[in-house]
Design a protein around this motif. Structure first.
Motif, PDB file in Angstrom:
ATOM      1  N   ARG A 298       0.860  -1.174   0.000  1.00 38.03           N
ATOM      2  CA  ARG A 298       0.000   0.000   0.000  1.00 38.03           C
ATOM      3  C   ARG A 298       0.898   1.226   0.000  1.00 38.03           C
ATOM      4  N   SER A 299       0.348   2.368  -0.315  1.00 36.97           N
ATOM      5  CA  SER A 299       1.154   3.578  -0.419  1.00 36.97           C
ATOM      6  C   SER A 299       1.545   4.094   0.960  1.00 36.97           C
ATOM      7  N   PRO A 300       2.704   4.727   1.066  1.00 38.46           N
ATOM      8  CA  PRO A 300       3.099   5.340   2.344  1.00 38.46           C
ATOM      9  C   PRO A 300       2.098   6.386   2.819  1.00 38.46           C
ATOM     10  N   GLU A 301       1.512   7.124   1.879  1.00 35.59           N
ATOM     11  CA  GLU A 301       0.544   8.165   2.247  1.00 35.59           C
ATOM     12  C   GLU A 301      -0.679   7.559   2.941  1.00 35.59           C
ATOM     13  N   SER A 302      -1.122   6.414   2.448  1.00 39.67           N
ATOM     14  CA  SER A 302      -2.270   5.746   3.056  1.00 39.67           C
ATOM     15  C   SER A 302      -1.939   5.258   4.460  1.00 39.67           C
ATOM     16  N   GLU A 331      13.010  -0.226  -2.070  1.00 36.93           N
ATOM     17  CA  GLU A 331      12.452   1.027  -2.582  1.00 36.93           C
ATOM     18  C   GLU A 331      11.190   1.407  -1.824  1.00 36.93           C
ATOM     19  N   LEU A 332      10.332   0.430  -1.557  1.00 40.01           N
ATOM     20  CA  LEU A 332       9.086   0.703  -0.851  1.00 40.01           C
ATOM     21  C   LEU A 332       9.354   1.113   0.590  1.00 40.01           C
ATOM     22  N   VAL A 333      10.185   0.332   1.296  1.00 40.71           N
ATOM     23  CA  VAL A 333      10.405   0.628   2.708  1.00 40.71           C
ATOM     24  C   VAL A 333      11.076   1.989   2.882  1.00 40.71           C
ATOM     25  N   GLU A 334      11.927   2.378   1.954  1.00 40.11           N
ATOM     26  CA  GLU A 334      12.552   3.696   2.034  1.00 40.11           C
ATOM     27  C   GLU A 334      11.511   4.795   1.854  1.00 40.11           C
ATOM     28  N   ARG A 335      10.590   4.609   0.910  1.00 36.84           N
ATOM     29  CA  ARG A 335       9.539   5.611   0.702  1.00 36.84           C
ATOM     30  C   ARG A 335       8.612   5.694   1.914  1.00 36.84           C
ATOM     31  N   MET A 340       6.799   8.800   6.558  1.00 42.05           N
ATOM     32  CA  MET A 340       6.490   8.816   7.989  1.00 42.05           C
ATOM     33  C   MET A 340       7.379   9.811   8.743  1.00 42.05           C
ATOM     34  N   ALA A 341       8.639   9.897   8.325  1.00 42.93           N
ATOM     35  CA  ALA A 341       9.572  10.813   9.003  1.00 42.93           C
ATOM     36  C   ALA A 341       9.175  12.272   8.806  1.00 42.93           C
ATOM     37  N   GLN A 342       8.482  12.562   7.710  1.00 37.77           N
ATOM     38  CA  GLN A 342       8.064  13.928   7.428  1.00 37.77           C
ATOM     39  C   GLN A 342       6.679  14.252   8.002  1.00 37.77           C
ATOM     40  N   ALA A 343       5.997  13.232   8.504  1.00 34.09           N
ATOM     41  CA  ALA A 343       4.621  13.416   8.966  1.00 34.09           C
ATOM     42  C   ALA A 343       4.572  13.889  10.418  1.00 34.09           C
ATOM     43  N   LYS A 344       3.462  14.513  10.756  1.00 33.29           N
ATOM     44  CA  LYS A 344       3.225  14.955  12.134  1.00 33.29           C
ATOM     45  C   LYS A 344       1.812  14.572  12.541  1.00 33.29           C
ATOM     46  N   VAL A 345       1.633  14.395  13.837  1.00 33.24           N
ATOM     47  CA  VAL A 345       0.311  14.155  14.396  1.00 33.24           C
ATOM     48  C   VAL A 345       0.229  14.916  15.708  1.00 33.24           C
ATOM     49  N   GLY A 346      -0.804  15.735  15.837  1.00 34.99           N
ATOM     50  CA  GLY A 346      -0.929  16.561  17.025  1.00 34.99           C
ATOM     51  C   GLY A 346       0.217  17.536  17.191  1.00 34.99           C
ATOM     52  N   GLY A 347       0.814  17.963  16.082  1.00 35.81           N
ATOM     53  CA  GLY A 347       1.928  18.903  16.136  1.00 35.81           C
ATOM     54  C   GLY A 347       3.265  18.262  16.417  1.00 35.81           C
ATOM     55  N   GLN A 348       3.286  16.937  16.677  1.00 40.46           N
ATOM     56  CA  GLN A 348       4.532  16.236  16.948  1.00 40.46           C
ATOM     57  C   GLN A 348       4.958  15.392  15.750  1.00 40.46           C
ATOM     58  N   PRO A 349       6.249  15.291  15.480  1.00 36.20           N
ATOM     59  CA  PRO A 349       6.712  14.390  14.429  1.00 36.20           C
ATOM     60  C   PRO A 349       6.497  12.937  14.844  1.00 36.20           C
ATOM     61  N   PHE A 350       6.395  12.063  13.865  1.00 40.03           N
ATOM     62  CA  PHE A 350       6.164  10.650  14.147  1.00 40.03           C
ATOM     63  C   PHE A 350       7.236  10.082  15.079  1.00 40.03           C
ATOM     64  N   ARG A 351       8.443  10.575  14.969  1.00 42.17           N
ATOM     65  CA  ARG A 351       9.532  10.066  15.807  1.00 42.17           C
ATOM     66  C   ARG A 351       9.165  10.117  17.284  1.00 42.17           C
ATOM     67  N   ILE A 372      18.346   2.331   8.738  1.00 38.69           N
ATOM     68  CA  ILE A 372      17.968   2.229  10.147  1.00 38.69           C
ATOM     69  C   ILE A 372      17.800   3.595  10.814  1.00 38.69           C
ATOM     70  N   PRO A 373      18.722   4.558  10.644  1.00 38.41           N
ATOM     71  CA  PRO A 373      18.493   5.884  11.246  1.00 38.41           C
ATOM     72  C   PRO A 373      17.208   6.546  10.742  1.00 38.41           C
ATOM     73  N   LEU A 374      16.918   6.391   9.448  1.00 35.09           N
ATOM     74  CA  LEU A 374      15.686   6.945   8.885  1.00 35.09           C
ATOM     75  C   LEU A 374      14.470   6.250   9.486  1.00 35.09           C
ATOM     76  N   ALA A 375      14.599   4.948   9.743  1.00 35.42           N
ATOM     77  CA  ALA A 375      13.489   4.193  10.327  1.00 35.42           C
ATOM     78  C   ALA A 375      13.108   4.761  11.695  1.00 35.42           C
TER      79      ALA A 375
END
Length: 599
Positions: A298-302, A331-335, A340-351, A372-375
């Motif tokens: 499935r897409s990362p956006e979904s 390729e998929l796992v990197e995308r 996810m690394a660029q996403a936020k929820v409640g003003g906080q980054p996913f990290r 791994i660091p990106l993960a």
């Protein structure tokens, strides 16, 4: 044996067909008013090992995915029951807004199948007013015949066993609703559609040719399912969060489902689907054949959209990726990690806001170690790693001591907890004086390498795998112990039900000692002095592990006694279907498909 495969050109559903089917079903009159009960079966006898509490706090994927698909197709009166939350709920006494259930769906793994049969039999107590009964889940996919021949005279059972995913279920319901008369019970419409032969072109179904007293003489099997290739076509299972029955010990349903804002009070971990499939073909695993040797995504956006919505609605921030091998496609796992690394929820980054965990193999993580660091930036906090056997004696998956140590070290450095999974197999001693062949040697190695947890399973016959029949034919599978037949719940990897050893108790005790070697007061005290990112988690894992061992020994006390002193009897051949499977064509004189799908 492995599941039969469709021809490559006919393996997948046509793009867009799933959503078209949902729209079509939603237009049928009265769909929104059909009372639907979905029950995820659970056998409490499987509550063993260091992760024994997870059945109460983790929501399985099917319990969200199937109701979400029904909701997308226009059904609105849906209630989802988890037997781990509601062990006493009975379909025969279930009412939705005062109306009896018209459609009962029972989903079950093999180890929980005894409860699934009990639920189906209970629904038959309603007599002619009983609901249409559909069975699904892993047990149904691999051994559909076991859902028939139930009850005192063998007459009871499912009306249809769905040997596939959501699309197969909706295609079946679409065919029934097309022929349904205004106000007509769903089961009556099903009987008419079946009698007219209108189900025979829907791949992935098993059903009786007709209803009559006694067990069926044979069953109709319409062939292996077509798969949905693009998982983005599936509806986000957000709507299902407002359909769950609140936890209780009553036989009847509550007047209202659990509201999404209170869902997180009971559920702490949600299973989330991101990929399906694996490029390895381990002889004990049915997953590649089930996916018809494909890898679906499935897409990362979904994925980000689902996580964000769930966190916002329920406050739940812990997600388990139900992946067979998340690092399968670089390729998929990197995308996925980048999104996810660029996403936020409640003003906080996913990290910071999300605790994501999933499964992978040593080989694939090592191959993609630069990710791994990106993960970790994406919110990955724990990785369940299929080490299986460090020496590669059981299966070679590119694992090994140095590669495993490297992967674990990199994960810990990035702030991701390594969670080891190994298999104790025949020939492996409890301890070896040299090397890492012994079980305790491997457990000790993994703990020192930084594993926070260690799951130890015994090699068990897995239906749909390449080695399933072989284990039976070689006389390794136990048929009874101490005069008591082996039950399906014991095929859980925690009970020694398959071994060439003349003393299965040794293999069973080895597994227990392996757990004791990892989870014990000495390691707890050692963990107290390891002040790092995982200090609190390590202590919690040790405490829960010791508690799990204690309660497992108590629950297994009778089993251990029989295994130690009782007579052991073994299977000499693989079990056959309880009832012959016939293709629709065979009813017209065309040769049956049964020999190809009969195991």
């Amino acid at each position: 044996m492995e599941l039969p495969q469709r021809p490559k050109e006919d393996r997948f559903v046509k793009p867009g067909a799933f959503r078209q089917l949902c729209e079509q079903i939603s237009r049928y009159p009265g769909v929104a008013e059909i009372p639907v009960l979905f029950v995820y079966a659970f056998d409490p006898r499987t509550r063993l090992g260091p992760f024994f509490i997870h059945d109460r706090i983790l929501i399985p994927g099917a319990a969200r995915a199937v109701p979400a698909a029904l909701y997308a197709a226009g059904f609105r009166k849906i209630r989802v029951v988890l037997q781990s939350w509601n062990p006493r709920v009975r379909p025969s006494r279930a009412l939705l807004d005062g109306d009896p259930i018209e459609l009962l769906l029972v989903s079950s793994m093999q180890i929980h199948s005894a409860e699934a049969y009990r639920l189906i039999e209970d629904a038959w107590e309603l007599g002619d007013s009983r609901p249409l009964i559909l069975a699904g889940g892993p047990k149904a996919i691999y051994q559909p015949w076991d859902f028939y021949g139930l009850g005192p005279d063998g007459s009871r059972g499912a009306d249809v066993v769905v040997c596939g995913e959501e699309y197969v279920l909706l295609e079946l319901l679409d065919r029934i609703l097309q022929d349904r008369l205004p106000g007509e019970p769903l089961r009556k419409a099903f009987q008419r559609v079946r009698a007219r032969g209108l189900l025979e072109d829907i791949p992935g179904l098993v059903y009786r040719a007709e209803d009559r007293p006694g067990p069926p003489e044979s069953l109709i099997y319409t062939g292996p399912q077509r798969l949905l290739q693009d998982l983005d076509e599936l509806p986000l299972p957000i709507a299902s969060l407002g359909l769950f029955e609140p936890p209780h010990n009553n036989r009847e349903l509550s007047s209202r489902p659990l509201s999404p804002d209170k869902f997180g009070k009971y559920a702490k971990i949600l299973t989330i689907l991101s990929t399906r499939g694996c490029h390895f073909r381990c002889h004990y695993c049915p997953i590649p054949a089930y996916n018809q040797f494909s890898f679906r995504t499935r897409s990362p956006e979904s994925l980000v959209e689902e996580i964000t919505h769930v966190k916002t609605l329920t406050g739940i921030n812990t997600f388990f990726g139900a992946d067979d091998n998340f690092f399968n496609d670089r390729e998929l796992v990197e995308r996925i990690f980048q999104t996810m690394a660029q996403a936020k929820v409640g003003g906080q980054p996913f990290r910071d806001a999300i605790f994501f965990s999933t499964e992978a193999t040593v080989y694939d993580v090592h191959k993609n170690q630069d990710l791994i660091p990106l993960a970790r930036e994406a919110g990955l906090r724990a990785l369940w790693i299929g080490v299986e056997d460090l020496t590669g004696t059981l299966v070679k998956k590119g694992q090994g001591p140095e590669r495993t140590r490297t992967v674990f070290s990199l994960l810990r450095k990035a702030g991701i907890a390594p969670m080891a999974m190994i298999i104790h197999h025949d020939g492996q001693p409890l301890w070896s004086w040299k090397g890492l062949y012994g079980l305790l040697n491997q457990v000790n190695f993994l703990r020192r390498a930084g594993a926070l947890t260690c799951q130890i399973t015994l090699l068990t016959p897995s239906v749909g795998s390449k080695s399933y029949e072989k284990l039976f034919e070689e006389g390794k599978v136990l048929e009874s112990v101490g005069g008591k037949p082996i039950e399906e719940y014991q095929y859980d990897g925690n009970h020694c039900v398959a071994t060439a050893s003349s003393s299965p108790i040794i293999r069973q005790l080895n597994m227990i000692l392996g757990y004791v070697w990892f989870y014990n007061p000495v390691n707890l005290l050692t963990a107290l002095g390891q002040v790092d990112t995982f200090w609190k988690s390590r202590l919690e894992c040790q405490l829960l592990g010791m508690a799990g061992i204690g309660q497992s020994l108590y629950r297994m006390r009778n089993w251990l006694g029989r295994l130690m002193f009782g007579k052991i009897e073994r299977h000499q051949s693989a079990p056959r279907p309880r009832f012959p499977l016939l293709s629709p064509e065979s009813l017209l004189g065309v040769p049956s498909l049964a020999p190809a799908v009969g195991h």
